[in-house]
Design a protein around this motif. Structure first.
Motif, short mmCIF file in Angstrom:
data_model
loop_
_atom_site.label_atom_id
_atom_site.label_comp_id
_atom_site.label_asym_id
_atom_site.label_seq_id
_atom_site.Cartn_x
_atom_site.Cartn_y
_atom_site.Cartn_z
N UNK A 238 -10.24 56.64 1.53
CA UNK A 238 -11.01 55.77 0.60
C UNK A 238 -12.51 55.21 1.56
N UNK A 239 -13.40 55.14 0.73
CA UNK A 239 -14.81 54.79 1.48
C UNK A 239 -15.21 53.89 0.29
N UNK A 240 -15.84 52.59 0.85
CA UNK A 240 -16.04 51.55 0.09
C UNK A 240 -17.34 51.23 0.61
N UNK A 241 -18.41 50.78 -0.30
CA UNK A 241 -19.78 50.61 0.29
C UNK A 241 -20.10 49.30 -0.47
N UNK A 242 -20.30 48.09 0.36
CA UNK A 242 -20.74 46.92 -0.28
C UNK A 242 -22.36 46.91 -0.42
N UNK A 243 -22.54 46.27 -1.38
CA UNK A 243 -23.97 46.12 -1.64
C UNK A 243 -24.77 44.70 -1.07
N UNK B 46 -25.86 62.69 4.93
CA UNK B 46 -24.76 63.39 5.36
C UNK B 46 -24.72 64.52 6.11
N UNK B 47 -24.11 64.81 7.22
CA UNK B 47 -24.00 66.12 7.90
C UNK B 47 -22.42 66.48 8.06
N UNK B 48 -22.29 67.76 7.65
CA UNK B 48 -21.14 68.50 7.84
C UNK B 48 -21.17 69.33 9.24
N UNK C 82 -21.15 48.37 4.98
CA UNK C 82 -22.32 47.79 4.04
C UNK C 82 -23.33 48.69 3.76
N UNK C 83 -23.90 48.47 2.54
CA UNK C 83 -24.96 49.67 2.24
C UNK C 83 -25.91 49.64 3.60
N UNK C 84 -26.16 51.11 3.58
CA UNK C 84 -27.28 51.14 4.92
C UNK C 84 -26.40 51.71 6.09
N UNK D 88 -25.42 54.92 3.86
CA UNK D 88 -24.61 54.89 2.79
C UNK D 88 -25.13 53.78 1.78
N UNK D 89 -24.76 54.19 0.50
CA UNK D 89 -25.21 53.63 -0.89
C UNK D 89 -24.01 53.08 -1.51
N UNK D 90 -23.84 52.15 -2.36
CA UNK D 90 -22.77 51.81 -3.34
C UNK D 90 -22.43 52.83 -3.92
N UNK D 91 -23.21 53.77 -4.59
CA UNK D 91 -22.91 54.99 -5.49
C UNK D 91 -21.97 55.83 -4.58
#
Length: 123
Positions: A118-123, A70-72, A13-15, A88-91
């Protein structure tokens, strides 16, 4: 030959947060750097974050859109690079690809890529 195996993608989820991992194996004697790109549908692949080898200073670089979120990091002993993704944001939704840059005997650099996660972020 060098192989990269990525893990850690999924739906959040977003955030929320995710941690991506990328482990490199094979004929690796030295590493110039590792990092992550991402590609969303209909968009060009873009650099998300990169880290140069500790021998070269271990400096990091981030896309403006992910700075502060983000941190690498890298584990030289394991030839592994991580991407901790917070807030995390939807974008941010995309396929994330890791890469490793390896020097050659002729002072060139060869880039190897992971298969993508794949990374999917739901709003």
């Amino acid at each position: 030959q060098v192989q990269l195996v990525e893990s850690g993608g999924g739906l959040v989820q977003a955030g929320g947060s995710l941690r991506l991992s990328c482990a490199a194996s094979g004929s690796i004697f030295s590493i110039n750097g590792m990092g992550w790109y991402r590609q969303a549908p209909g968009k060009q692949r873009e650099l998300v974050a990169s880290i140069v080898s500790v021998v070269s200073g271990g400096s990091t670089k981030y896309a403006d859109s992910v700075k502060g979120r983000f941190t690498i990091s890298g584990d030289n002993a394991k030839n592994t690079v991580y991407l901790q993704m917070n807030s995390l944001k939807p974008e941010d939704a995309a396929v994330y690809y890791c890469y490793i840059a390896i020097p050659t005997m002729s002072d060139d650099t060869v880039i190897y890529w992971g298969q993508g996660t794949q990374v999917t972020v739901s709003s």
